[in-house]
Design a protein around this motif. Structure first.
Motif, PDB file in Angstrom:
ATOM      1  N   GLY A 193      27.702 -33.980 -11.924  1.00  0.00           N
ATOM      2  CA  GLY A 193      26.663 -33.784 -10.918  1.00  0.00           C
ATOM      3  C   GLY A 193      26.236 -32.332 -10.821  1.00  0.00           C
ATOM      4  O   GLY A 193      25.034 -32.023 -10.739  1.00  0.00           O
ATOM      5  N   LEU A 194      27.206 -31.424 -10.841  1.00  0.00           N
ATOM      6  CA  LEU A 194      26.892 -29.999 -10.756  1.00  0.00           C
ATOM      7  C   LEU A 194      26.130 -29.523 -11.983  1.00  0.00           C
ATOM      8  O   LEU A 194      25.176 -28.737 -11.867  1.00  0.00           O
ATOM      9  N   ASP A 195      26.542 -29.984 -13.166  1.00  0.00           N
ATOM     10  CA  ASP A 195      25.849 -29.577 -14.397  1.00  0.00           C
ATOM     11  C   ASP A 195      24.396 -30.038 -14.388  1.00  0.00           C
ATOM     12  O   ASP A 195      23.484 -29.284 -14.767  1.00  0.00           O
ATOM     13  N   LEU A 196      24.174 -31.286 -13.970  1.00  0.00           N
ATOM     14  CA  LEU A 196      22.809 -31.809 -13.935  1.00  0.00           C
ATOM     15  C   LEU A 196      21.938 -31.008 -12.974  1.00  0.00           C
ATOM     16  O   LEU A 196      20.818 -30.600 -13.319  1.00  0.00           O
ATOM     17  N   VAL A 197      22.441 -30.748 -11.781  1.00  0.00           N
ATOM     18  CA  VAL A 197      21.667 -30.022 -10.783  1.00  0.00           C
ATOM     19  C   VAL A 197      21.443 -28.574 -11.203  1.00  0.00           C
ATOM     20  O   VAL A 197      20.363 -28.008 -10.979  1.00  0.00           O
ATOM     21  N   CYS A 198      22.430 -27.983 -11.836  1.00  0.00           N
ATOM     22  CA  CYS A 198      22.276 -26.590 -12.284  1.00  0.00           C
ATOM     23  C   CYS A 198      21.162 -26.485 -13.315  1.00  0.00           C
ATOM     24  O   CYS A 198      20.341 -25.558 -13.260  1.00  0.00           O
ATOM     25  N   ASP A 199      21.108 -27.427 -14.245  1.00  0.00           N
ATOM     26  CA  ASP A 199      20.040 -27.409 -15.251  1.00  0.00           C
ATOM     27  C   ASP A 199      18.671 -27.586 -14.601  1.00  0.00           C
ATOM     28  O   ASP A 199      17.683 -26.958 -15.014  1.00  0.00           O
ATOM     29  N   LEU A 200      18.600 -28.433 -13.582  1.00  0.00           N
ATOM     30  CA  LEU A 200      17.319 -28.675 -12.908  1.00  0.00           C
ATOM     31  C   LEU A 200      16.887 -27.469 -12.073  1.00  0.00           C
ATOM     32  O   LEU A 200      15.712 -27.088 -12.069  1.00  0.00           O
ATOM     33  N   LEU A 201      17.833 -26.848 -11.378  1.00  0.00           N
ATOM     34  CA  LEU A 201      17.489 -25.721 -10.510  1.00  0.00           C
ATOM     35  C   LEU A 201      17.212 -24.440 -11.287  1.00  0.00           C
ATOM     36  O   LEU A 201      16.516 -23.554 -10.785  1.00  0.00           O
ATOM     37  N   ASN A 202      17.759 -24.334 -12.480  1.00  0.00           N
ATOM     38  CA  ASN A 202      17.502 -23.129 -13.279  1.00  0.00           C
ATOM     39  C   ASN A 202      16.050 -23.046 -13.731  1.00  0.00           C
ATOM     40  O   ASN A 202      15.612 -22.002 -14.224  1.00  0.00           O
ATOM     41  N   GLN A 203      15.304 -24.130 -13.585  1.00  0.00           N
ATOM     42  CA  GLN A 203      13.885 -24.115 -13.929  1.00  0.00           C
ATOM     43  C   GLN A 203      13.014 -23.603 -12.777  1.00  0.00           C
ATOM     44  O   GLN A 203      11.817 -23.403 -12.944  1.00  0.00           O
TER      45      GLN A 203
END
Length: 245
Positions: free
Chosen positions: A164-174
């Protein structure tokens, strides 16, 4: 009369004698200390300091500093809510179940969030079967998020906090740098089923300046507390539908 009084009186007498020894114009300039109002400019010439202008400039500078301290950068918030829908969310210590209570609270939170942050955006991510699924992308429509959430209620499998953290981190880094990036986790499980080292993921959050907060629905977990401490978030464990600790 003690020694200090004698010395004080002697100093006063010396000052009076010095004052009597000066001409009137000398005493005037000595009292005004006019030389302190002179300042050397870039060309080496002496010029008179405008104390009024200087005091106004100092006041404006103090005002700007005080105002800047109150203003928080990143007023546009980009928040992902990560919801644990593993089999732990089917527990019925919250009536009728953790899943239903969480869904209701998330609905109320979304509506209040957009009332207070009309320009901000929310996205939803769910954890189940050891995977993380993006339920809704970042958006500003509370009804769209609530409709999608209520249509996907169901629990199964284990929760993977790291996925969950990895997915959200990739999305928020945009997200552009002017946005304030956040993650809110509603976690029911007492463990996490992760494919790798979750501590590395936490450090990635810290480096990306993503603030992460957690609300636990069971007992306190070290990894959740550590995540919040590292990213500057808050960690609470709910006692019931309305209280936490």
């Amino acid at each position: 009369m003690n020694t200090e009084e004698k010395r004080f009186n002697q100093e006063e007498e010396d000052e009076e004698e010095n004052g009597r020894g000066r001409e009137a114009w000398e005493r005037t300039y000595a009292d005004e200390r006019s030389w302190e109002s002179l300042q050397e400019d870039e060309s080496g010439l002496l010029r008179l300091i405008d104390n009024k202008t200087l005091s106004h400039a100092q006041y404006r500078r103090r005002l700007r500093t005080a105002t800047a301290a109150r203003i928080q950068k990143g007023l546009i918030r980009y928040l992902y809510i990560i919801i644990d829908f593993s089999r732990a969310a089917a527990e019925m210590d919250y009536k009728p179940s953790r899943m239903v209570v969480v869904a209701r609270q998330v609905e109320a939170f979304i509506r209040e969030f957009f009332d207070q942050n009309p320009l901000s955006q929310i996205g939803l991510v769910i954890l189940k079967d050891g995977e993380a699924h993006c339920l809704t992308d970042l958006g500003g429509s509370p009804e769209a998020h609530i409709k999608e959430l209520m249509g996907k209620l169901g629990t199964s499998g284990d929760a993977s906090l790291q996925n969950g953290l990895d997915l959200v981190c990739d999305l928020l880094n945009q997200i552009p740098s002017y946005g304030h990036r956040e993650a809110l986790i509603l976690y029911s499980a007492l463990s996490t089923c992760d494919p790798g080292d979750i501590l590395e993921t936490i450090q990635k959050y810290k480096a990306s300046k993503i603030r992460c907060s957690v609300i636990g629905l069971s007992a306190e977990l070290y990894i959740c507390k550590h995540l919040c401490q590292e990213t500057g978030g808050m960690y609470f464990v709910a006692l019931d539908e309305v209280r936490n600790r």
